[in-house]
Every structure is written in C-alpha cells, then in structure tokens.
Design an enzyme around this catalytic site. Structure first.
Site, short mmCIF file in Angstrom:
data_model
loop_
_atom_site.label_atom_id
_atom_site.label_comp_id
_atom_site.label_asym_id
_atom_site.label_seq_id
_atom_site.Cartn_x
_atom_site.Cartn_y
_atom_site.Cartn_z
N PRO A 20 28.59 65.03 45.29
CA PRO A 20 27.94 63.68 45.61
C PRO A 20 28.80 62.25 46.60
O PRO A 20 29.68 61.98 45.78
CB PRO A 20 27.02 62.52 44.82
CG PRO A 20 27.40 63.22 43.98
CD PRO A 20 27.75 64.51 44.31
N LYS B 186 29.49 55.05 46.05
CA LYS B 186 28.87 56.01 44.97
C LYS B 186 28.41 54.99 43.88
O LYS B 186 27.43 56.30 43.44
CB LYS B 186 30.22 56.96 44.85
CG LYS B 186 30.69 57.46 46.28
CD LYS B 186 32.05 58.79 45.63
CE LYS B 186 33.09 58.95 46.38
NZ LYS B 186 33.69 59.69 46.40
#
Length: 300
Positions: free
Chosen positions: A2, A61
């Site tokens: 991710p 993130k």
DNA sequence: AGCCCGACCTGAAAGC
DNA sequence: TGCTTTCAGGTCGGGC
C-alpha cells in the site's frame, strides 16, 4: 504494497465502517501490532473500549480516526495490512494473519478485523494538536487535529493544502539521490517504491541523480507525474502486485497492468523499447530505462 | 540536523 | 526432491 492510492481506497472503506460508531471491545492477537502503543495491547484495549469514533482521516500512508477520549486511533497498513468487516463474534478464533479485531455498534459492521501477514502495520493511540499551518490535518475531515504520531509526516501529493513551490525548493536542497528524497515521508508523503519509480520514469529523471542537481522544472515534472499517476491509480482501485493489498471488501485494484517500469526489469520500455534496468538504491530496487532516464556519470 | 543503514517480518521464489 | 538462501518493502531508531 500500500502506498497513497491504496491507503486512500482503504480510508474510504474504513470511513463507512467506523465513522460515528462505538467500540464495544477490542482483541489484539499479535503484540507487534500494538508495538507503538504505550502499555501495549492491554492499554490499547482498555482505552479504546467504549470510545466513539469520528471521521477517518489520511495523510500520506498514515490513517487515523479521532476518538471521544481526545486521542487519535492510528491505523497504518505497513506492508500488508488489510481491514475487513468479517462479522466475527467475540471469542471466535482469529483467521490466518488476523492481528486484531474491533467490535462495533452503531454502524454497518459488527466487527472489523485487521489482517496483516508481515506485521509491519500498526494500531495505536496518539495525542493530537492543531496543525501548524492552520489547514485541515488530512484527507477525510476538516479537523485541524493532527496526531503526534503523524506530525513528522509531510502533506501528500493529493493534499489541496500542499505547497508545491516549497516542496520543490526543499527537495532541491538535498544532495541525496532524488529517489531517496521522494521516499522521505517528512519531505513529501505518499510515495512508496512503486509510484516513485513510475513518476521518475514519466519525468525522465534517473533516481540516482542528486536532487540538488535537478532544475526546478524537472522536480515540478516529477511531482506532477506523481499526482497524475496516483489519481489514475485511485480511479482504478490501486495497485495490487500480490495478494497483500485489498480494499475493505477484499477486492484488488487493477492499476498493476498500467505500470510502466515497476516490476518490469528486463522487459522493453513502453516508450522506446530499450530494455529496462534495475539497480539497488537506498537498499530498494530502482527500475528505470537507461535511454529515457539518463543515469548520472558516477553510477556504479 | 540530515542522512544512511540495519532491523523488523513472512512467504514466495530461486539456488543448491 | 527438499533444504537453504534471497528477496520484497514502510518505518523507526541508532549512529555518524
């Protein structure tokens, strides 16, 4: 793996599941998941039980939700974190790689499982303070409250309050390889290894070039490429290179088949046909086209 | 202060 | 075939 687009897809799913709910209980199955929590799993469980949750916010993130006890519940996916509403009952045995589980009321899901094969992800509580620039702390809420756990993280490329001029200047002050600078989340957040390589390729800049040797225009091209790539990936549900990234419904994104260089070492450049090369930079792979991205002379 | 680098972790893939 | 080694990467913290 991710990076920003994948985190944003997850944030959107989490917002629907968590915002406005109450945490009835919490189970932590792996102590490493609470490694950043003062007092570890026990304190995380104790402080979260009974808390009400606000909107889900993301910067780079890093994701969090403000809780009714005045803290932020930090949620980082690390390398392989997934959040899934698996409708589990308290006491039910964890599924494979399930590291923690929230029990919820007042929302669409009765439970939320945190599944994380490599345990690089984390859940922890952090105090908050207003942002220094007076703008919203991140994507997903107008709140200025920024968790201390994310206070060292710069605004990301999709943040409307990012100052591109200042970031450009700051990047060009560094003598480090430009790719290292892009991966430094305290200068610009959201890039991981995939999107950094993609943006550098689109801008025609080799990752080993010292940032201080780049022109303002070159850095602007890299940042603009990053914005466009991340927006396009977002519209495709993100990049799933393996089974490590899925959204809250377990679906994988489809951006991987649009990647221009990442994971394509040895294959033909989609621009010029030249064979793509790979070197190790900052202990990470850097895939590039030696024809489209002129390597620096000192490249080993 | 800024930068580099090792450590953390698991499983797939490659090497032997 | 089966065991061992290598590789992947986001973040933190130690050390220079």
């Amino acid at each position: 793996m991710p990076e920003l687009p994948e985190a944003e897809i997850v944030r959107r799913g989490l917002a629907e599941i968590l915002a406005g709910t109450k945490i009835e209980g919490l189970e932590v199955f792996h102590p490493r998941t609470a490694r950043y929590q003062n007092g570890g799993s026990a304190q995380l469980t104790q402080q979260l039980s009974g808390a009400h949750l606000d909107a889900v916010v993301r910067r780079g993130k890093f994701m969090w939700t403000l809780t009714s006890n005045g803290q932020a519940l930090m949620m980082h996916l690390g390398m392989s974190g997934q959040f899934r509403p698996l409708a589990k009952q308290a006491g039910e045995a964890p599924v494979r790689h399930e590291r923690a589980r929230l029990y919820l009321s007042g929302g669409p899901a009765q439970s939320l499982s945190f599944i994380d094969q490599r345990t690089f992800g984390a859940l922890y509580l952090s105090p908050t303070a207003n942002t220094e620039d007076g703008a919203p702390a991140g994507c997903g809420s107008d709140s200025l409250l920024l968790p201390a756990g994310a206070s060292h993280i710069a605004r990301d490329l999709l943040d409307p309050h990012l100052d591109l001029v200042k970031v450009n200047q700051r990047i060009r002050k560094s003598k480090s390889p430009i790719k290292n600078v892009l991966l430094n989340q305290s200068i610009i957040s959201g890039f991981g290894n995939i999107y950094a390589d993609e943006a550098l390729f689109v801008a025609g800049v080799h990752g080993a070039r010292s940032a201080s040797t780049l022109t303002r225009q070159q850095v602007a091209q890299i940042l603009q490429a990053g914005i466009e790539i991340m927006e396009r990936s977002l519209s495709r549900g993100g990049t799933s290179f393996d089974q490590l990234y899925v959204d809250v419904n377990g679906s994988a994104g489809t951006f991987a088949d649009e990647l221009l260089v990442y994971g394509r070492a040895g294959q033909a450049c989609r621009e010029c046909g030249h064979e793509l090369s790979s070197i190790s930079l900052n202990k990470r792979s850097h895939v590039y086209c030696a024809n489209c991205q002129r390597p620096p002379r000192n490249l080993k």
